[in-house]
Design a protein around this motif. Sequence first.
Motif, PDB file in Angstrom:
ATOM      1  N   TRP A 108      25.790  -9.034  38.277  1.00  0.00           N
ATOM      2  CA  TRP A 108      26.232 -10.338  37.998  1.00  0.00           C
ATOM      3  C   TRP A 108      27.722 -10.612  38.660  1.00  0.00           C
ATOM      4  N   LEU A 109      28.574  -9.424  38.501  1.00  0.00           N
ATOM      5  CA  LEU A 109      30.079  -9.487  38.623  1.00  0.00           C
ATOM      6  C   LEU A 109      30.040  -9.398  40.249  1.00  0.00           C
ATOM      7  N   GLN A 110      29.252  -8.660  41.051  1.00  0.00           N
ATOM      8  CA  GLN A 110      29.342  -8.529  42.391  1.00  0.00           C
ATOM      9  C   GLN A 110      29.206  -9.523  43.166  1.00  0.00           C
ATOM     10  N   THR A 111      28.670 -10.888  42.640  1.00  0.00           N
ATOM     11  CA  THR A 111      28.558 -12.221  43.476  1.00  0.00           C
ATOM     12  C   THR A 111      29.010 -13.210  42.720  1.00  0.00           C
ATOM     13  N   ALA A 112      29.741 -12.997  41.473  1.00  0.00           N
ATOM     14  CA  ALA A 112      30.193 -13.929  40.579  1.00  0.00           C
ATOM     15  C   ALA A 112      31.413 -14.831  41.180  1.00  0.00           C
ATOM     16  N   GLY A 113      31.488 -16.065  41.321  1.00  0.00           N
ATOM     17  CA  GLY A 113      32.730 -16.859  41.554  1.00  0.00           C
ATOM     18  C   GLY A 113      33.725 -17.018  40.543  1.00  0.00           C
ATOM     19  N   PRO A 114      34.723 -17.672  41.040  1.00  0.00           N
ATOM     20  CA  PRO A 114      35.995 -18.019  40.068  1.00  0.00           C
ATOM     21  C   PRO A 114      35.457 -18.718  38.826  1.00  0.00           C
ATOM     22  N   SER A 115      34.463 -19.673  38.989  1.00  0.00           N
ATOM     23  CA  SER A 115      34.182 -20.823  38.224  1.00  0.00           C
ATOM     24  C   SER A 115      33.247 -20.004  37.197  1.00  0.00           C
ATOM     25  N   ASP A 116      32.444 -19.138  37.667  1.00  0.00           N
ATOM     26  CA  ASP A 116      31.557 -18.160  36.799  1.00  0.00           C
ATOM     27  C   ASP A 116      32.194 -17.429  35.886  1.00  0.00           C
ATOM     28  N   ILE A 117      33.343 -16.710  36.409  1.00  0.00           N
ATOM     29  CA  ILE A 117      34.242 -15.831  35.691  1.00  0.00           C
ATOM     30  C   ILE A 117      34.766 -16.756  34.576  1.00  0.00           C
ATOM     31  N   VAL A 118      35.419 -17.761  35.038  1.00  0.00           N
ATOM     32  CA  VAL A 118      36.125 -18.743  33.782  1.00  0.00           C
ATOM     33  C   VAL A 118      35.043 -18.852  32.669  1.00  0.00           C
ATOM     34  N   ARG A 119      33.973 -19.375  33.310  1.00  0.00           N
ATOM     35  CA  ARG A 119      32.812 -19.466  32.018  1.00  0.00           C
ATOM     36  C   ARG A 119      32.420 -18.597  31.378  1.00  0.00           C
ATOM     37  N   ALA A 120      32.416 -17.313  31.831  1.00  0.00           N
ATOM     38  CA  ALA A 120      31.761 -16.252  31.274  1.00  0.00           C
ATOM     39  C   ALA A 120      32.816 -15.349  30.196  1.00  0.00           C
ATOM     40  N   VAL A 121      34.026 -15.623  30.553  1.00  0.00           N
ATOM     41  CA  VAL A 121      34.950 -14.745  30.121  1.00  0.00           C
ATOM     42  C   VAL A 121      35.909 -15.499  29.057  1.00  0.00           C
ATOM     43  N   PRO A 122      35.854 -15.531  27.575  1.00  0.00           N
ATOM     44  CA  PRO A 122      36.683 -16.158  26.709  1.00  0.00           C
ATOM     45  C   PRO A 122      38.245 -16.249  27.300  1.00  0.00           C
ATOM     46  N   GLU A 123      38.709 -17.427  26.730  1.00  0.00           N
ATOM     47  CA  GLU A 123      40.216 -17.540  27.077  1.00  0.00           C
ATOM     48  C   GLU A 123      41.003 -16.416  26.787  1.00  0.00           C
ATOM     49  N   VAL A 124      40.689 -15.661  25.600  1.00  0.00           N
ATOM     50  CA  VAL A 124      41.437 -14.826  24.891  1.00  0.00           C
ATOM     51  C   VAL A 124      41.481 -13.693  26.133  1.00  0.00           C
ATOM     52  N   GLY A 125      40.380 -13.388  26.726  1.00  0.00           N
ATOM     53  CA  GLY A 125      40.245 -12.337  27.592  1.00  0.00           C
ATOM     54  C   GLY A 125      40.924 -12.472  29.110  1.00  0.00           C
ATOM     55  N   GLN A 126      41.403 -13.886  29.318  1.00  0.00           N
ATOM     56  CA  GLN A 126      42.158 -14.006  30.331  1.00  0.00           C
ATOM     57  C   GLN A 126      43.649 -13.853  30.375  1.00  0.00           C
ATOM     58  N   GLN A 127      43.978 -13.301  29.240  1.00  0.00           N
ATOM     59  CA  GLN A 127      45.573 -13.008  29.015  1.00  0.00           C
ATOM     60  C   GLN A 127      46.438 -14.026  29.028  1.00  0.00           C
ATOM     61  N   GLY A 128      46.064 -15.291  29.005  1.00  0.00           N
ATOM     62  CA  GLY A 128      46.987 -16.308  28.850  1.00  0.00           C
ATOM     63  C   GLY A 128      47.218 -16.956  30.046  1.00  0.00           C
ATOM     64  N   ASP A 129      46.830 -16.442  31.132  1.00  0.00           N
ATOM     65  CA  ASP A 129      47.182 -17.164  32.610  1.00  0.00           C
ATOM     66  C   ASP A 129      45.656 -16.909  33.314  1.00  0.00           C
ATOM     67  N   ARG A 130      45.066 -18.030  33.522  1.00  0.00           N
ATOM     68  CA  ARG A 130      43.875 -17.955  34.286  1.00  0.00           C
ATOM     69  C   ARG A 130      44.124 -17.613  35.580  1.00  0.00           C
ATOM     70  N   ALA A 131      45.036 -18.205  36.170  1.00  0.00           N
ATOM     71  CA  ALA A 131      45.353 -17.758  37.696  1.00  0.00           C
ATOM     72  C   ALA A 131      45.452 -16.359  38.084  1.00  0.00           C
ATOM     73  N   VAL A 132      46.187 -15.723  37.280  1.00  0.00           N
ATOM     74  CA  VAL A 132      46.626 -14.484  37.450  1.00  0.00           C
ATOM     75  C   VAL A 132      45.436 -13.563  37.055  1.00  0.00           C
ATOM     76  N   PHE A 133      44.483 -13.853  36.195  1.00  0.00           N
ATOM     77  CA  PHE A 133      43.438 -12.996  35.645  1.00  0.00           C
ATOM     78  C   PHE A 133      42.419 -13.070  36.851  1.00  0.00           C
ATOM     79  N   LEU A 134      42.395 -14.422  37.502  1.00  0.00           N
ATOM     80  CA  LEU A 134      41.181 -14.507  38.496  1.00  0.00           C
ATOM     81  C   LEU A 134      41.680 -13.625  39.693  1.00  0.00           C
ATOM     82  N   ASN A 135      43.146 -13.548  40.006  1.00  0.00           N
ATOM     83  CA  ASN A 135      43.542 -12.959  41.015  1.00  0.00           C
ATOM     84  C   ASN A 135      43.416 -11.563  40.983  1.00  0.00           C
ATOM     85  N   ALA A 136      43.658 -10.989  39.598  1.00  0.00           N
ATOM     86  CA  ALA A 136      43.451  -9.672  39.317  1.00  0.00           C
ATOM     87  C   ALA A 136      42.094  -9.133  39.489  1.00  0.00           C
TER      88      ALA A 136
END
Length: 311
Positions: free
Chosen positions: A225-253
């Motif tokens: 699933w992660l091979q083709t998931a887009g940013p919006s998919d990741i945001v929905r699938a990963v809880p906010e706590v898992g995004q380390q408090g900064d969504r933009a940095v998390f998605l970039n990482a």
Amino acid sequence: MNVALGDSGALYQLPLMVAAQLQYFAAEGLDVEFHEYNGAGPVQQALTKGTCDLAAGGLENAVMLRQRGLECQSFTLLARAPQLVFGVGTRALPGFRQLAQLRGCKIGIAAQDPATHWFAKQVMSRSGLGPDDVEYVALASPLAAVVALRDGEVSAIAYGDPLISLLEARGDIRVAVDTRLLRSTQELFGGPMPGGALYATAEFLQRNPRTAQGVTNAVVKALKWLQTAGPSDIVRAVPEVGQQGDRAVFLNAFEKSREALSPDGVLSDQGAQNLLRLMDRYAPATHPARLAADTVYTNEFARRAKQRFQA
């Protein structure tokens, strides 16, 4: 079933979070609980004492446990590259051009992860610097790493995401070596070098093959699933706590680390052999070279999952 984690925010553990959030574990009839510990040592203890059934961490953990007399095996590869980055502080070396400039400097490494020390040593070795040319400073946490760079306590750092992406975004470091990328990993180690994996005692795997297969099925499905998931998919699938408090940095990482994630959970024998050679060079007391590569991992479960999900 309890799973020990060294750092739930580490990017190589993202497939576990996704498998949980998308109910892939539940679909396999599994009730999985994650327990976070401070570093590889406590994670290993949780496994050896039976507090947790499985553990997630670098493949080297299974090797070290075997050397201590515990029959332990990795059974699902999470990342096919270490996902570690060597960054040079922009304040300490504003005119940085080459790694040889670090002679006489202090380099920060993660105190709880011996693999970052081996990685940093390998980077220095490939740059022509010996073990006495630099000093390594163990950093107790990501916050300690930020402070050490800001205060000039270290001139460079060897660490993983999401911290590295945060430091990049703030302009605190210049990336010199990046094993989030397969090509850079190949160049640094002369071949494949595995990253995170799920591991367990051989006894657990033998007594609970259905559970091990169910876990692997869920994780491999998440990896696909992660091979083709887009940013919006990741945001929905990963809880906010898992995004380390900064969504933009998390998605970039995540985008920078995506190709490092295993596509199918299968570990190559060459990758395992390269890890044993690396450990033999930088942690010779554990005598990893005496182990056959196929004793520290099994692809039995991952291959079945790969076939099932056409990963």
